[in-house]
Write a protein that holds these residues in place. Structure first.
Motif, short mmCIF file in Angstrom:
data_model
loop_
_atom_site.label_atom_id
_atom_site.label_comp_id
_atom_site.label_asym_id
_atom_site.label_seq_id
_atom_site.Cartn_x
_atom_site.Cartn_y
_atom_site.Cartn_z
N ALA B 441 5.13 34.59 37.89
CA ALA B 441 4.33 33.81 38.03
C ALA B 441 3.85 32.66 39.08
O ALA B 441 3.04 32.18 38.38
N ARG B 442 5.55 32.15 39.65
CA ARG B 442 4.34 31.52 40.74
C ARG B 442 3.42 31.85 41.62
O ARG B 442 3.58 32.64 41.93
N THR B 443 3.37 30.65 41.91
CA THR B 443 2.30 30.73 42.75
C THR B 443 2.80 31.22 44.16
O THR B 443 3.81 30.63 44.61
N GLU B 444 1.81 32.40 44.91
CA GLU B 444 2.37 32.18 45.88
C GLU B 444 3.27 30.82 47.39
O GLU B 444 2.25 30.26 47.31
N GLY B 452 11.39 35.23 45.78
CA GLY B 452 10.83 35.84 45.40
C GLY B 452 11.66 36.25 44.29
O GLY B 452 13.28 35.96 44.36
N VAL B 453 12.26 37.04 43.01
CA VAL B 453 13.25 37.16 41.65
C VAL B 453 13.21 38.75 41.94
O VAL B 453 12.26 39.25 42.30
N GLY B 454 14.33 39.82 41.85
CA GLY B 454 14.52 40.70 41.10
C GLY B 454 15.93 40.79 39.34
O GLY B 454 16.58 40.32 39.33
N VAL B 455 15.31 42.02 39.41
CA VAL B 455 16.04 41.96 38.65
C VAL B 455 16.43 43.85 38.99
O VAL B 455 15.58 44.53 38.78
N ALA B 456 17.96 44.15 38.06
CA ALA B 456 18.27 45.56 38.08
C ALA B 456 19.33 45.52 36.72
O ALA B 456 20.12 44.76 36.36
N ALA B 457 19.12 46.59 36.26
CA ALA B 457 20.36 47.32 35.19
C ALA B 457 21.31 47.80 35.05
O ALA B 457 21.35 48.58 36.21
N CYS B 458 22.64 47.70 34.49
CA CYS B 458 22.91 49.48 34.49
C CYS B 458 23.57 49.12 33.08
O CYS B 458 23.52 48.92 32.41
N PHE B 459 25.01 50.60 33.35
CA PHE B 459 25.54 50.50 32.49
C PHE B 459 27.08 51.64 33.56
O PHE B 459 27.03 51.47 34.29
N TRP B 460 27.85 51.07 32.24
CA TRP B 460 29.48 51.88 33.43
C TRP B 460 30.10 52.83 32.15
O TRP B 460 30.43 52.39 31.50
N GLY B 461 30.62 54.12 32.65
CA GLY B 461 30.49 55.39 31.72
C GLY B 461 32.47 55.14 31.59
O GLY B 461 32.03 56.56 31.17
N TYR B 462 32.78 54.40 31.48
CA TYR B 462 33.89 54.52 30.06
C TYR B 462 34.59 53.43 29.69
O TYR B 462 33.57 52.30 30.30
N ASP B 739 10.11 41.32 46.08
CA ASP B 739 9.04 41.11 45.74
C ASP B 739 8.76 39.36 46.90
O ASP B 739 7.70 39.13 46.25
N ALA B 740 9.53 38.46 47.39
CA ALA B 740 9.36 38.00 48.20
C ALA B 740 8.21 38.06 49.38
O ALA B 740 7.27 37.26 49.40
#
Lengths: 207, 766
Positions: B441-444, B452-462, B739-740
């Motif tokens: 929400a920070r001002t530009e 900028g901020v970023g997110v990412a998710a994952c799983f691992w298949g074993y 985002d940035a």
């Protein structure tokens, strides 16, 4: 100056009295004149199979041996003297695994010829030990878990030790710059930074 | 997917015997979960640890390998005459040498090449090996060997390899099998239900493992018994490969791998150099050491395939996914492996209609090997950016979009349940500790530095499983010998194993000696890869300590004359719960004193039936983009991973941060460059191939572990971390950059060269 030896005349086992005296003199002279002058002091081009006698001051002990002019300090440490704490990672001055101290400064042993290192004080990771006791920088790496596989670690420890000898209170940015010549593929950099900070404290006597 | 043989296993895996009783899950712990410095830290920081590269044996010879300088060629003639006469040279090994004519690059029973293959399918293929008195002499000798090649047309581009007239790497075309397709639901119907569709293509160039210790081995024979010191992730795998290659009984091949300087998957495969060393050692009657120069490690010891991934995804305005069409193309290099990437897309988010197609091609390049989460970081780079784009389009928080779409079950198998899935907790806890809402929400910012901020998710298949057998010996003085086969590849295996014994028996880790990764003296363990050493082997360690404890309690029950069920063991003292007078230090047990030792054997229990187990994770980062230079500063990174119970918080943090660092390399700095004119690798060194240095990584790293034991999966409640730690990193960075500055970077490496070009294009369009 270092003495050229024809291996056909003088077998490379053992050191003759004449060679011994010659190399001691060379060591003393080179110590006075420094590494750069030392390298210039070899006037002739040597043949590949010509061995040269050198005296290397490693961890406070003088080792006298015959070397090929092309042998690096790294090669001599590991393959000739069995001082294997210093690691070989790339052997072309890019990874820092072989970092040792030469006259207190971090240097890549793979980019230093053994004959160049004569007359200097060489310190390897083993040289930081006091008997079986770890040195402050080594203790800091243990406490802060400043490694994973540990292969780059002797080089990291020596880079940190050299940094702290020059700058006993490095800032965060100075640590990043000072340690940036040492690659760690496990990526333990966050902990290495903490280890250098901790080592600075330990060296000042904080426990 | 659990029925498939795991990708890293080509060997015969023995079953683990089972016992009647396994320890119940820990209720509380005093050692487990704390920060314990490594049990082998002294050796690693003092220089006393002997890595395979440090092994030096009396009378040892040094080997070097002559390699094909062409991307594709046939060896017509080899003249070793000059080399054989050179000073110090003791043996020259070619395909005609005794015992050297054998198949190589075996995959599931088929050979795809020869040990010395006259058909060289990529730069760096092995042509001749030499052993000499010194290493410089060995290299002098290989330079003196004359080889006549017929240079062939080559192909190093994945798409070009599929053209009908492309040079064939193997007979029968460059397609590696048929493209694998996984389909579920009705794709056309799914896209019809969508309110909007996003389609994007992403590219991730080939990445090299580049562990700091080069690949290599030392081989020594004693009669018909072979001992190998190998820089490997799995001594038992090398034992099997060497026994097969040399026609030896398993018992005659001893492989030792006490220390090793990193692998990341590259050291799961047995190298030709190990066979060369063994053959030349047998021919000369002297030990032979071969370690590869760094340049050769870059060219021939594996890589993460580069991939081109296209995702077409249908989305409803409420953020639910209706259809996904996923296509991936990659090259396994010149020999059979696998360049597929789609698994994470098939399983991570709920989507009723999916088609995922993976195509692998041959090219004239070094063979791929599994690399830290094979296929997953590539998929995350694409999938997690698409998810980010969906959130942007819907103007919702990307964390919320992910929370809405988590697939709680294994959806491809129509809902096979998981023993645990805490991805929601990863996202929530991560966002909270990162301060996500506030940062977003920070001002530009104005000026040329944009945050900028970023997110990412994952799983691992074993998540591993049997087999694993561990032996714990407790001596009468209360000290312990722990015997396990697993390698400690830098992950802290020995340390958590010691912690488990300390937890169960109260023995201090300083009073333990650990024997591991030696096929002659330790029990079988699968190779350390797949983020499964902890979940596979830690229950076996616990079971072994439990077996010791059971015997001690039996002894104490007899000597104290109380019921065994009334006894408990704490701090090396056994005491009665009902009568505090009744207690005995274990060193005072008469029977233990007579025996001298108690031996406990622990077996890994079977995995639960009908369920899958996967680790999950989410990563958050904040970046600062310099729009003038294209430089991206990583200000901070946070990882929130669901790896079951955390055994050692100290090494857990380290492994997480290390995974993030490797992800930074994958996303921002690393790229194998194959020269289009010659097919040769143009950056086979650390100067030109950029792995992250301390200057390239985030200024701060934070860990927010979920730390919820998966007690249904195993008796320690553990899942893995090593691979998940590197999977979402690059995508999180790309999302933060977007985002940035509003630019979606689809190709790795996200470096200043690329970013200034994209920023210039953006300005032009504006």
């Amino acid at each position: 100056m270092a003495k050229k030896v024809d291996p056909r005349k003088e077998p490379d086992k053992g050191v003759t009295r004449r060679g011994f005296l010659g190399s001691v003199g060379a060591g003393a002279m080179a110590a006075a004149t420094g590494v750069a002058r030392r390298a210039e002091a070899i006037p002739e081009i040597t043949e590949p199979d010509e061995m040269i006698q050198v005296a290397l001051a490693i961890n406070g002990r003088t080792h006298r041996l015959l070397v090929e002019p092309r042998w690096t300090l790294l090669f001599v440490l590991r393959e000739r003297l069995g001082i294997s704490g210093t690691k070989a990672g790339c052997e072309r001055g890019e990874c820092g695994s072989c970092t040792v101290l030469i006259d207190g400064r971090p240097r890549y042993a793979c980019m230093t010829l053994a004959i160049e290192a004569e007359g200097t004080e060489i310190t390897t990771v083993e040289g930081l030990l006091d008997g079986e006791e770890l040195g402050e920088t080594q203790r800091a790496f243990v406490e802060e878990d400043g490694f994973q596989c540990g292969y780059c670690t002797p080089g990291q420890v020596m880079a940190a030790e050299g940094l702290l000898r020059i700058n006993p209170s490095p800032s965060f940015d100075e640590i990043r710059h000072g340690m940036s010549g040492n690659l760690c593929r496990c990526g333990a950099y966050a902990n290495i930074t903490n280890a250098v900070t901790r080592a600075a404290e330990l060296k000042k006597g904080d426990s | 997917m659990s029925e498939e043989t795991p990708y890293w296993l080509d060997d015969t895996v023995p079953e683990t015997p089972q016992t009647d009783e396994y320890p119940a899950p820990w209720k509380t712990t005093t050692v487990i979960g704390t920060r314990v410095t490594r049990v082998d830290a002294y050796e690693r920081v003092s220089g006393t640890a002997v890595y395979p590269h440090d092994v030096s044996l009396p009378d040892m010879l040094h080997g070097a390998i002559l390699r094909c300088p062409h991307a594709h060629a046939k060896v017509l003639k080899i003249d070793t005459g000059k080399a054989e006469k050179m000073p110090g040279v003791r043996v020259v090994l070619t395909g005609d040498s005794p015992g050297a004519d054998m198949g190589w690059y075996e995959r599931r029973g088929t050979f795809y090449g020869r040990l010395f293959d006259p058909h060289c399918r990529h730069e760096g293929e092995e042509v001749v090996a030499v052993a000499a008195e010194t290493l410089p002499q060995a290299f002098d000798a290989i330079r003196a060997i004359e080889v006549e090649y017929e240079v062939l047309p080559f192909v190093v581009d994945d798409e070009a390899a599929l053209a009908p007239d492309a040079p064939a790497v193997h007979e029968g075309g460059n397609l590696v099998g048929e493209p694998s397709v996984r389909e579920r639901g009705d794709l056309t119907a799914g896209f019809e239900q969508a309110d909007f569709v996003i389609e994007r293509t992403f590219r991730t160039p080939c990445e090299i493992h580049a562990p700091m210790e080069p690949h290599g081995s030392v081989a020594r024979w004693d009669g018909n018994r072979l001992t190998v010191w190998d820089s490997t992730q799995g001594v038992f795998s090398v034992q099997q490969a060497m026994a097969r290659a040399l026609g030896l009984p398993l018992a005659n091949v001893r492989v030792i791998g006490h220390y090793m300087g990193g692998g990341f998957g590259a050291k799961l495969e047995t190298g030709k150099y190990t066979v060369f060393a063994a053959l030349m050692a047998r021919m000369t009657g002297r030990p032979v050491k071969i370690f590869l120069p760094r340049e050769d490690c870059f060219r021939v010891t594996g890589n993460r395939p580069g991939n081109t991934i296209t995702i077409k995804i249908g989305v409803k305005n409420d953020g639910s996914l209706t259809a996904m069409d996923y296509k991936s193309l990659g090259s396994n290099g010149a020999y059979r492996y696998n360049a597929s990437t789609s698994t994470m897309a098939v399983y991570l988010y709920t989507c009723p209609n999916i088609r995922a197609e993976d195509t692998t091609v041959y090219t004239n390049a070094g063979k791929a090997r599994p690399m830290r989460g094979p296929g997953f970081p590539q998929c995350a780079w694409a999938l997690e950016q698409v998810m980010d784009e969906i959130a942007q389009k819907l103007k919702i928080d990307p964390v919320d979009l992910r929370l809405k779409n988590i697939a709680e079950m294994a959806q491809y198998e129509d809902g096979v349940p998981l023993t645990s899935n805490h991805l929601a907790a990863c996202l929530r806890k991560g966002a909270k500790e990162f301060g996500w809402a506030k940062a977003r929400a920070r001002t530009e910012s104005d000026g040329h530095l944009r945050r900028g901020v970023g997110v990412a998710a994952c799983f691992w298949g074993y998540a591993g499983g049997p087999p694993s057998t561990v032996i714990v010996k407790l001596f009468s003085d209360g000290s312990v010998n722990l015997n396990m086969g697993a390698s400690d590849i830098g992950t802290g295996t020995k340390t958590w194993a010691a912690m488990i014994v300390a937890e169960e028996l109260g023995v201090a880790v300083e009073r333990m000696q650990i024997e591991h990764a030696d096929t002659a003296t330790t029990q079988y363990a699968t190779s350390s890869g797949g983020s499964k050493t902890v979940p596979s082997d830690s229950p076996a360690v616990r079971a072994a300590a439990f077996a010791v404890k059971k015997q001690l309690l039996e002894m104490a029950a007899e000597e104290l004359e109380v019921e065994e069920s009334d006894l408990e063991l704490h701090d090396l003292t056994i005491s009665s719960r009902s009568n505090s007078e009744k207690k005995i230090e274990i060193s005072k047990l008469a029977k233990l004193d007579r025996q001298g030792v108690v031996i406990g054997t622990g077996y890994r229990e079977p995995n639960p039936e009908g369920k899958f187990t996967w680790p999950y994770g989410a990563q958050f980062c904040e970046v600062e983009v310099n729009t003038r230079t294209g430089e991206v500063r990583l200000l901070r990174f946070l990882g929130a991973h669901d790896s079951g119970r955390v055994l050692n918080r100290l090494t857990y943090d380290n492994q997480l941060f290390g995974g993030i660092v490797m992800g930074v390399g994958f996303g921002m700095t690393e790229e194998r460059v194959l020269d289009r004119q010659t097919g040769k690798m143009a950056n086979a060194n650390f100067h030109d191939y950029k792995i992250p240095t301390m200057m390239d990584v985030a200024l701060s790293h934070q860990n927010a572990p979920i730390d919820r034991p998966d007690t249904e999966f195993n008796t320690t409640g553990t899942k893995g971390l090593g691979e998940p730690a590197t999977i979402p990193t690059a995508a999180a960075i790309a999302n933060a950059v977007c985002d940035a500055i509003g630019i979606r970077v689809t190709d790795t490496p996200l470096n200043p060269t690329q970013l200034v070009r994209l920023i210039a294009e953006q300005r032009k369009e504006a």
